[in-house]
Design a protein around this motif. Structure first.
Motif, PDB file in Angstrom:
ATOM      1  N   ARG A 253       0.826  -1.207   0.000  1.00  0.00           N
ATOM      2  CA  ARG A 253       0.000   0.000   0.000  1.00  0.00           C
ATOM      3  C   ARG A 253       0.861   1.258   0.000  1.00  0.00           C
ATOM      4  N   ASN A 254       1.880   1.255   0.834  1.00  0.00           N
ATOM      5  CA  ASN A 254       2.821   2.365   0.910  1.00  0.00           C
ATOM      6  C   ASN A 254       4.135   1.830   1.487  1.00  0.00           C
ATOM      7  N   ALA A 255       5.179   2.617   1.417  1.00  0.00           N
ATOM      8  CA  ALA A 255       6.478   2.123   1.879  1.00  0.00           C
ATOM      9  C   ALA A 255       7.414   3.283   2.162  1.00  0.00           C
ATOM     10  N   ILE A 256       8.303   3.048   3.115  1.00  0.00           N
ATOM     11  CA  ILE A 256       9.428   3.954   3.362  1.00  0.00           C
ATOM     12  C   ILE A 256      10.681   3.257   2.849  1.00  0.00           C
ATOM     13  N   ILE A 257      11.434   3.949   2.008  1.00  0.00           N
ATOM     14  CA  ILE A 257      12.641   3.396   1.390  1.00  0.00           C
ATOM     15  C   ILE A 257      13.839   4.158   1.961  1.00  0.00           C
ATOM     16  N   PHE A 258      14.699   3.447   2.675  1.00  0.00           N
ATOM     17  CA  PHE A 258      15.814   4.085   3.368  1.00  0.00           C
ATOM     18  C   PHE A 258      17.106   3.948   2.567  1.00  0.00           C
ATOM     19  N   SER A 322       2.929  -0.317   5.290  1.00  0.00           N
ATOM     20  CA  SER A 322       2.903  -1.750   4.982  1.00  0.00           C
ATOM     21  C   SER A 322       4.301  -2.309   4.721  1.00  0.00           C
ATOM     22  N   HIS A 323       5.184  -1.504   4.119  1.00  0.00           N
ATOM     23  CA  HIS A 323       6.504  -1.987   3.739  1.00  0.00           C
ATOM     24  C   HIS A 323       7.604  -1.015   4.163  1.00  0.00           C
ATOM     25  N   VAL A 324       8.752  -1.583   4.467  1.00  0.00           N
ATOM     26  CA  VAL A 324       9.979  -0.812   4.642  1.00  0.00           C
ATOM     27  C   VAL A 324      11.047  -1.466   3.773  1.00  0.00           C
ATOM     28  N   PHE A 325      11.765  -0.651   3.006  1.00  0.00           N
ATOM     29  CA  PHE A 325      12.854  -1.152   2.167  1.00  0.00           C
ATOM     30  C   PHE A 325      14.175  -0.539   2.635  1.00  0.00           C
ATOM     31  N   ASN A 326      15.132  -1.384   2.953  1.00  0.00           N
ATOM     32  CA  ASN A 326      16.492  -0.919   3.171  1.00  0.00           C
ATOM     33  C   ASN A 326      17.198  -0.988   1.825  1.00  0.00           C
TER      34      ASN A 326
END
Length: 488
Positions: A253-258, A322-326
């Protein structure tokens, strides 16, 4: 089970809590509020997303309900490492202080000094600030900290990681020795122990769950990739990122990309937008108004992907991620805990992907050592262009091995080579190497078979060594030879 009504909070505070829909305190809140109301120093250690902000905001509002602030002399001080976290604390204060007459001021960079000075001049009960801006106001003579009764350091380990140790020590020295101090953090570093031993007096230590742990509601997946060329690493990782987003589809749905670097944040956000994804960057070099608009858009759902540096990793309460991306493996193991803690909050489930390359091995080892668990490996959904499946490569490898064995059979055996070498050495040498037969054989060779090495020192095909000038003698040399023969 403990409820908020059992914690001796102010009735107005309990009413504000009820309006938010919360009825039961989290473990860190249940453990920290009671000693804080007793006036004791508190050291709270809990993973991110467990409600540490309310753990110090609720007792602070209750204790400050009696009394009145004076101009330029705040009654309490809250230090936060970033502008976003300071703004979030201010929002929590507004939520829980409804019905009270307490006032606040937010001192952060990117905002006019004049507006902040006007708030301080009126007198505030709660001063929420980042260390740098607070010291700027103090040095300009616009602020006195001698009236601070309660001092809070939020995300203390992040403050130390960002190099705020000298500033924090200086701010402590500006405040009265009799103040009450509350430290809250997700991890406990050795430097924090030194600071707490120096500035906290017999603190009540509340440690919720295992230190440096990750939430069970977060599914962690490690995607490993080995680029063919080092300069293609970032491009390959962007391809993998988009492939994972496409594979998860509506579940993402949405995500934070670090990312580890601000420049990489901009590049990844630009790449996602170029490929049709709704994305925006956030890092320390952006204007504060732009950072605020970006965060607001991500919170209300109008922005799907937030590409961030670690400025957004600590303490931000963004629900329903919903998501986190390293995109980059964090170089500090503690940052991994904070990053993935942006999802799976308040009992909800979340996914945390980490994209790694062989150069990240030491950082991965540090992370897995910190959390005391291996990160489960997942399938890489992206295949580089021109790459063949492993089965096809195995099928091609079999003929290569057969051909190699055939070539090895045609080679003479060592004993045969030794016999031929010995026979060559025992054969008598020709006393006159320039016999007509050998010369004729040499002259009959095609031009392409003759030696082209410099100076006629040998043949590239391993033939006999050529002595002399070769087949062609310049005319001026022949003339000199003719004159000498005539004289003789």
């Amino acid at each position: 089970m403990t409820s908020f009504s059992d914690l001796n909070l102010d009735p107005k505070v309990l009413k504000a809590i009820e309006a938010t829909g919360y009825t039961t305190p989290t473990p860190i809140q249940a453990g920290a509020i009671a000693p804080a109301l007793e006036g004791r120093d508190v050291l709270g250690i809990a993973q991110t997303g467990t409600g540490k902000t309310a753990a110090f905001t609720l007792p602070m509002i209750t204790m400050l309900s009696k009394g009145r602030a004076r101009a330029r002399m705040p009654r309490s001080l809250v230090l936060a490492p970033t502008r976003e976290l300071a703004a979030q604390v201010a929002e929590n204060f507004d939520t829980y202080a409804k019905g009270s007459r307490l006032t606040k001021a937010l001192l952060i960079g990117g905002v006019s000094f004049k507006e902040q000075d006007q708030l301080i001049d009126r007198g505030v009960d709660v001063l929420i600030a980042t260390p740098g801006r607070l010291i700027d106001h103090f040095e300009r003579g616009k602020l006195l900290l001698t009236g601070v009764q309660i001092m809070v350091v939020d995300e203390a380990d992040r403050m130390l990681d960002m190099g705020f140790i000298p500033d924090i020590e200086r701010i402590f020295e500006m405040t009265p020795f009799t103040r009450q101090t509350l430290f809250f953090s997700a991890t406990m570093a050795p430097e924090i122990e030194r600071i707490t031993n120096k500035f906290l007096s017999n603190p009540e230590k509340i440690e919720v769950e295992r230190q440096n742990s990750t939430s069970d509601t977060i599914t962690q997946i490690l995607i490993e990739h080995t680029p063919k060329r080092r300069d293609m690493t970032a491009k390959d990782k962007r391809e993998i990122l988009r492939a994972v987003i496409e594979r998860d589809g509506a579940d993402c749905r949405n995500a934070i990309i670090f990312c580890n670097r601000k420049t990489e944040v901009d590049v990844v956000a630009k790449s996602l937008k170029k490929h049709g994804y709704d994305a925006a960057p956030i890092h320390g070099d952006l204007d504060q108004s732009q950072r605020t608009r970006t965060l607001d858009g991500f919170r209300d759902g109008s922005l799907r992907f937030l590409v961030a540096s670690d400025v957004a990793a600590r303490g931000l309460d963004i629900p329903n991620v919903s998501h986190v991306f390293n995109f980059d493996v964090p170089s500090h193991a503690e940052d991994y805990v904070h990053r993935i803690g942006r999802t799976g909050r308040a009992g909800k489930t979340g996914l945390a992907y980490t994209i790694s390359t062989p150069s990240d091995a030491k950082y991965l080892d540090a992370i897995q050592s910190l959390v005391k668990a291996d990160i489960p490996r997942g399938e890489n959904p992206w295949t580089p262009p021109g790459a063949r499946p492993a089965r096809d490569e195995a099928e091609e490898e079999a003929p290569r091995r057969t051909a190699s064995r055939s070539r090895s059979r045609t080679k003479p055996r060592p004993e045969t080579q030794a016999t031929e070498t010995q026979a060559t050495q025992e054969a008598p040498r020709d006393p006159n190497p320039k016999t007509p037969a050998r010369t004729e054989a040499r002259d009959d060779r095609p031009e392409s078979g003759r030696s082209r090495s410099r100076g006629g020192r040998g043949r590239q095909d391993g033939g006999p060594r050529v002595v002399g000038l070769g087949d062609h003698v310049p005319s001026f040399i022949e003339m000199s030879f003719a004159e000498r023969r005539a004289e003789a």
